[in-house]
Design a protein around this motif. Structure first.
Motif, short mmCIF file in Angstrom:
data_model
loop_
_atom_site.label_atom_id
_atom_site.label_comp_id
_atom_site.label_asym_id
_atom_site.label_seq_id
_atom_site.Cartn_x
_atom_site.Cartn_y
_atom_site.Cartn_z
N GLU A 23 1.34 10.04 18.35
CA GLU A 23 0.45 10.55 19.39
C GLU A 23 -0.75 11.29 18.82
O GLU A 23 -1.67 11.64 19.57
CB GLU A 23 1.22 11.50 20.33
CG GLU A 23 2.32 10.84 21.12
CD GLU A 23 3.05 11.83 21.99
OE1 GLU A 23 2.48 12.23 23.03
OE2 GLU A 23 4.18 12.21 21.63
N LEU A 24 -0.76 11.55 17.52
CA LEU A 24 -1.82 12.36 16.91
C LEU A 24 -2.45 11.61 15.74
O LEU A 24 -1.79 11.37 14.74
CB LEU A 24 -1.24 13.70 16.43
CG LEU A 24 -2.22 14.75 15.95
CD1 LEU A 24 -3.15 15.19 17.09
CD2 LEU A 24 -1.46 15.97 15.41
N GLU B 134 5.20 20.20 17.07
CA GLU B 134 5.65 21.27 17.96
C GLU B 134 4.47 22.14 18.40
O GLU B 134 4.33 22.47 19.58
CB GLU B 134 6.71 22.12 17.26
CG GLU B 134 7.31 23.18 18.16
CD GLU B 134 8.42 23.97 17.48
OE1 GLU B 134 8.51 25.17 17.77
OE2 GLU B 134 9.17 23.40 16.67
N GLU B 135 3.61 22.49 17.44
CA GLU B 135 2.43 23.31 17.74
C GLU B 135 1.52 22.64 18.77
O GLU B 135 0.95 23.29 19.64
CB GLU B 135 1.67 23.54 16.43
CG GLU B 135 0.34 24.23 16.56
CD GLU B 135 -0.44 24.24 15.25
OE1 GLU B 135 -1.68 24.36 15.32
OE2 GLU B 135 0.16 24.13 14.16
N MET B 136 1.40 21.31 18.68
CA MET B 136 0.52 20.56 19.57
C MET B 136 1.21 20.14 20.86
O MET B 136 0.58 19.57 21.75
CB MET B 136 -0.02 19.31 18.84
CG MET B 136 -0.79 19.61 17.56
SD MET B 136 -2.23 20.64 17.80
CE MET B 136 -3.27 19.56 18.73
N GLY B 137 2.52 20.38 20.96
CA GLY B 137 3.27 20.00 22.16
C GLY B 137 3.48 18.51 22.27
O GLY B 137 3.54 17.96 23.37
#
Length: 130
Positions: free
Chosen positions: A57-58, A48-51
């Motif tokens: 995806e990370l 959520e923090e990274m959108g």
């Protein structure tokens, strides 16, 4: 090293520790006390923090205060940390065919470079070294 099963968290941590010694010297010389952690996937709060919508995806994340945002007398509350995410790294490894050690090294370089406030162009240059 060839794997017949997906490398475990401990395998990735061992590679990350070796990769830390293989990053460009301009980064390595200034990274002391850096904690490297390997987790399966980023948690929901991080996504959520990274959108981001999907954990794959990370591949990595730097947690800490970049040097460009610190004052001389700042004492960090926690050590600077690079989180590596096992499943997204393995997905990228399978999809790209990239050497796993090199992939982990590049994720480390990318995240450590954030610590120094490097631009994306500078990070790409560093990833290409070695």
């Amino acid at each position: 090293m060839r794997y017949t099963t997906p490398p475990a968290i401990d395998d990735l941590l061992e590679m990350a520790e070796r990769a830390l010694g293989a990053i460009p010297s301009e980064l390595r010389e200034n990274v002391r006390g850096l904690a490297i952690l390997v987790e399966e996937v980023p948690d929901d709060d991080t996504l959520e923090e990274m959108g981001l919508e999907h954990p794959w995806e990370l591949t990595g994340l730097y947690r800490g205060t970049p040097l460009t945002e610190r004052s001389f007398g700042d004492v960090p509350a926690q050590p600077d940390t690079v989180l590596l995410y096992r499943e997204p790294i393995l997905v990228e490894w399978v999809e790209t065919g990239e050497d796993l050690f090199r992939l982990i090294r590049n994720v480390l370089i990318h995240e450590i470079a954030h610590h120094f406030g490097f631009s994306d162009a500078e990070i790409t240059r560093l990833e290409g070294e070695g």
